[in-house]
Design an enzyme around this catalytic site. Structure first.
Site, PDB file in Angstrom:
ATOM      1  N   SER A 133      46.858  42.327  43.442  1.00 58.57           N
ATOM      2  CA  SER A 133      48.081  41.686  42.945  1.00 58.57           C
ATOM      3  C   SER A 133      47.989  40.162  43.095  1.00 58.57           C
ATOM      4  CB  SER A 133      49.275  42.227  43.725  1.00 58.57           C
ATOM      5  OG  SER A 133      49.099  41.945  45.098  1.00 58.57           O
ATOM      6  N   CYS A 182      45.804  47.248  35.173  1.00 60.92           N
ATOM      7  CA  CYS A 182      46.043  45.809  35.020  1.00 60.92           C
ATOM      8  C   CYS A 182      46.002  45.413  33.554  1.00 60.92           C
ATOM      9  CB  CYS A 182      44.992  45.024  35.785  1.00 60.92           C
ATOM     10  SG  CYS A 182      43.356  45.327  35.145  1.00 60.92           S
ATOM     11  N   GLU A 242      42.994  51.141  50.833  1.00 57.48           N
ATOM     12  CA  GLU A 242      43.190  52.177  51.858  1.00 57.48           C
ATOM     13  C   GLU A 242      44.006  53.346  51.311  1.00 57.48           C
ATOM     14  OE1 GLU A 242      44.459  49.211  51.545  1.00 57.48           O
ATOM     15  OE2 GLU A 242      46.233  48.829  52.794  1.00 57.48           O
TER      16      GLU A 242
HETATM   17  P1  NAD Z   1      47.179  44.825  46.366  1.00 54.88           P
HETATM   18  O1  NAD Z   1      47.129  43.368  46.097  1.00 54.88           O
HETATM   19  O2  NAD Z   1      48.327  45.377  47.131  1.00 54.88           O
HETATM   20  O3  NAD Z   1      45.868  45.280  47.199  1.00 54.88           O
HETATM   21  C1  NAD Z   1      44.581  44.903  46.802  1.00 54.88           C
HETATM   22  C2  NAD Z   1      43.705  44.823  48.046  1.00 54.88           C
HETATM   23  O4  NAD Z   1      44.215  43.823  48.923  1.00 54.88           O
HETATM   24  C3  NAD Z   1      43.631  46.114  48.831  1.00 54.88           C
HETATM   25  O5  NAD Z   1      42.299  46.326  49.240  1.00 54.88           O
HETATM   26  C4  NAD Z   1      44.558  45.860  50.012  1.00 54.88           C
HETATM   27  O6  NAD Z   1      44.143  46.540  51.172  1.00 54.88           O
HETATM   28  C5  NAD Z   1      44.463  44.372  50.201  1.00 54.88           C
HETATM   29  N1  NAD Z   1      45.732  43.801  50.708  1.00 54.88           N
HETATM   30  C6  NAD Z   1      46.980  44.231  50.436  1.00 54.88           C
HETATM   31  N2  NAD Z   1      47.885  43.459  51.070  1.00 54.88           N
HETATM   32  C7  NAD Z   1      47.197  42.524  51.756  1.00 54.88           C
HETATM   33  C8  NAD Z   1      47.585  41.429  52.582  1.00 54.88           C
HETATM   34  N3  NAD Z   1      48.859  41.153  52.855  1.00 54.88           N
HETATM   35  N4  NAD Z   1      46.618  40.659  53.103  1.00 54.88           N
HETATM   36  C9  NAD Z   1      45.314  40.919  52.842  1.00 54.88           C
HETATM   37  N5  NAD Z   1      44.903  41.943  52.065  1.00 54.88           N
HETATM   38  C10 NAD Z   1      45.831  42.739  51.520  1.00 54.88           C
HETATM   39  O7  NAD Z   1      47.017  45.563  44.959  1.00 54.88           O
HETATM   40  P2  NAD Z   1      47.148  47.111  44.631  1.00 54.88           P
HETATM   41  O8  NAD Z   1      48.579  47.512  44.737  1.00 54.88           O
HETATM   42  O9  NAD Z   1      46.139  47.892  45.368  1.00 54.88           O
HETATM   43  O10 NAD Z   1      46.702  47.100  43.100  1.00 54.88           O
HETATM   44  C11 NAD Z   1      47.572  46.822  42.048  1.00 54.88           C
HETATM   45  C12 NAD Z   1      47.505  45.365  41.645  1.00 54.88           C
HETATM   46  O11 NAD Z   1      46.169  45.018  41.290  1.00 54.88           O
HETATM   47  C13 NAD Z   1      48.335  45.066  40.402  1.00 54.88           C
HETATM   48  O12 NAD Z   1      48.985  43.840  40.586  1.00 54.88           O
HETATM   49  C14 NAD Z   1      47.294  44.968  39.295  1.00 54.88           C
HETATM   50  O13 NAD Z   1      47.663  44.181  38.174  1.00 54.88           O
HETATM   51  C15 NAD Z   1      46.164  44.356  40.028  1.00 54.88           C
HETATM   52  N6  NAD Z   1      44.907  44.595  39.332  1.00 54.88           N
HETATM   53  C16 NAD Z   1      44.357  43.541  38.660  1.00 54.88           C
HETATM   54  C17 NAD Z   1      43.194  43.740  37.956  1.00 54.88           C
HETATM   55  C18 NAD Z   1      42.564  42.608  37.195  1.00 54.88           C
HETATM   56  O14 NAD Z   1      41.479  42.797  36.690  1.00 54.88           O
HETATM   57  N7  NAD Z   1      43.171  41.440  37.107  1.00 54.88           N
HETATM   58  C19 NAD Z   1      42.568  44.991  37.948  1.00 54.88           C
HETATM   59  C20 NAD Z   1      43.147  46.039  38.667  1.00 54.88           C
HETATM   60  C21 NAD Z   1      44.326  45.815  39.369  1.00 54.88           C
END
Ligand code: NAD
Length: 497
Positions: free
Chosen positions: A226, A281, A176
């Site tokens: 994450s 990541c 979002e």
């Molecule tokens: P995030 O986990 O906060 O959000 C990811 C998704 O989950 C979003 O669509 C968000 O709306 C949703 N979300 C967030 N909180 C939630 C909750 N409490 N319940 C349900 N859904 C929820 O991650 P971010 O801040 O958008 O991205 C950064 C993170 O992503 C970092 O930890 C990074 O390492 C990771 N990442 C990993 C890879 C990989 O390939 N392993 C690739 C890109 C990013």
């Protein structure tokens, strides 16, 4: 204020959403749009549209699917600059970096264009007298993708081109925080001739995600984000009987051996630590220097970090943009502070960074922290900002042991001129993606991307062969066409050849 709507059934849709979330311009700190946050009913609408579209899309021939994919690839290529600028405006990364992201996403579409070949099954003639056996793979139905802010085009493209090529229909719940790129991608799918309802975008927060995880008509969920959320997604969606791949966070180490070329290693180290403001990541966040490699490496990365040109993503002179939100900036600055308090040495300090004319932007300057120990918060946390920690160890085995003790296992690299050290590293390290003199070893689209340990919940990596496997299930057929003139009679023993 511009409102970003959902994309359901081939068109923009406000559905029943009443809540909205802010979309910031990270370079100015101003709100530039609001995005609708879906209610469970909106997810339900998208899923029922996708379910209906599945009935016909799953029957479309492979060559027709491939034609649409080729066309989609051409449109993404033609509009890549526009996509990159949308990313730069909402995420903050520089346009040249965003173009690279679009290209890596496009490579997954190119892989998916080979779907007629990728879905070939196996065939065994005459497994028993007059009996043949063959296998083929079928799509799952409606599948969903839930994606992070840091690659708003590439990460969803790890998923939807392959899922759709396999005959599934798709519901994307993008981050979002930078939702607009997904809307242009949806338009490009439609322009490529994808039938309405095959690709849908539902914006939202936890409430939309939970509706996806609980919806009985969604067969599989791909998640990238994450680690705490990845774990939650895996548990809840698995408990609901879905297939799940949930890629989590990372703490990527790069070992620098005393025999490494310091100039080469430090160039790659700063690029991997500060590119995209460290919000990758696969960013390198911990440099592990072996023996007397430490001082030379720290001097070199310090000098290079000081020269990184930080500015708005749209400015062609910028090499690094702002971080995603004010909260992210405050968290990163707090972690840098903790490093200083816990006894590490800041050789470059980005806490007070300012960019002329952009006072409200979410800036953190490149930061190098030397003499970090594994107990410190800067080492333990995934900082997800432009911060490079340097940990000093005595041997390559100590470096490998340090990496293996870390809960994450996404990416890692070694800088060395020793084949022996490199081989010991590639075999001994418990990490999914390994680079040898390559700092960000992101697999090409025809391999699969994924980490180990707390960087992945589930057992399938994304795209490449594992992506095809994730989005399909196998069927094995045993077939006999008896010759009417050879009656065999009933046989009651277990069938053997
Ligand atoms: P995030 O986990 O906060 O959000 C990811 C998704 O989950 C979003 O669509 C968000 O709306 C949703 N979300 C967030 N909180 C939630 C909750 N409490 N319940 C349900 N859904 C929820 O991650 P971010 O801040 O958008 O991205 C950064 C993170 O992503 C970092 O930890 C990074 O390492 C990771 N990442 C990993 C890879 C990989 O390939 N392993 C690739 C890109 C990013």
């Amino acid at each position: 204020m511009r409102t970003i709507e959902h994309w359901i059934g081939g068109r923009r849709s406000a559905a029943s959403s009443s809540r909205t979330g802010p979309v910031w311009n990270p370079a100015t700190g101003e709100q530039q749009a609001e995005v609708l946050l879906a209610e469970p009913d909106d997810v339900g609408t998208a899923v029922s549209v996708a379910r209906e579209a599945f009935e016909s899309w799953s029957q479309v021939s492979l060559s027709k699917r491939a034609k649409i994919l080729f066309k989609f690839r051409e449109l993404v290529d033609a509009r890549s600059r526009e996509l990159a600028e949308i990313i730069a405006d909402e995420h903050g990364k520089v346009v040249s970096d965003a173009l690279g992201e679009v290209q890596r996403g496009q490579e997954v579409i190119e892989f998916a264009c080979g779907i007629p070949h990728l879905l070939k099954g196996e065939y065994s003639d005459q497994v028993s007298t007059g009996v043949d056996m063959f296998s083929f793979r079928e799509p799952l139905g409606v599948v969903a993708g839930i994606t992070p802010f840091n690659f708003p085009v590439m990460v969803p493209m790890w998923m939807h081109p392959i899922a759709i090529a396999c005959g599934n229909t798709f519901v994307l719940k993008p981050s979002e925080r930078d939702p607009s790129a997904s809307m242009l991608v949806a338009e490009l799918w439609a322009e490529a001739g994808l039938p309405d309802g095959v690709f849908n975008v539902v914006h939202g927060d936890k409430s939309a995600v939970d509706a996806v995880l609980d919806h009985p008509e969604i067969s599989a969920v791909s998640f990238v984000g994450s680690t705490p959320i990845a774990r939650y997604i895996h548990q809840r969606a698995s408990a609901n009987g879905k297939r799940v791949q949930a890629l989590g966070g990372a703490k990527n180490h790069a070992i620098v051996m005393p025999d490494a070329d310091v100039d080469f290693a430090s160039d790659h180290m700063v690029a991997a630590a500060f590119g995209s403001a460290g919000e990758r990541c696969m960013a390198i966040s911990a440099a592990v220097t072996v023996g007397d490699a430490g001082d030379g490496l720290v001097d070199a990365v310090t000098a290079k970090a000081e020269k990184v040109r930080v500015g708005p993503g749209r400015d062609p002179a910028s090499e690094m943009g702002p971080v995603i939100t004010a909260q992210a900036r405050d968290r990163i600055v707090g972690l840098i502070e903790s490093g200083a308090e816990q006894g590490a040495r800041l050789t470059v300090d980005g806490r007070e960074y300012a960019v002329d004319g952009y006072d409200g932007g979410f800036w953190v300057g490149p930061t190098v922290i030397d003499r970090v120990t594994p107990q410190m918060d800067v080492y333990q946390e995934e900082i997800f900002g432009p911060v490079l920690s340097v940990v000093r160890v005595d041997s390559v085995d100590d470096a490998i042991a340090l990496i293996n003790a870390n809960p994450y296992g996404n990416g890692t690299a070694i800088f060395t001129s020793s084949g022996e050290a490199a081989r010991r590293f590639q075999r001994g390290v418990q990490v999914g993606m390994v680079g040898i003199n390559v700092p960000i070893p992101v697999p090409m689209a025809y391999y699969s991307f994924g980490g180990w340990k707390e960087s992945l919940y589930g057992d399938k990596h994304v795209h490449g062969p594992e992506g095809i496997s994730f989005y399909t299930r196998a069927k094995v057929v045993t077939s006999r066409w008896p010759h009417v003139e050879q009656p065999v009679g009933a046989s009651y023993h277990f069938p053997t050849s």
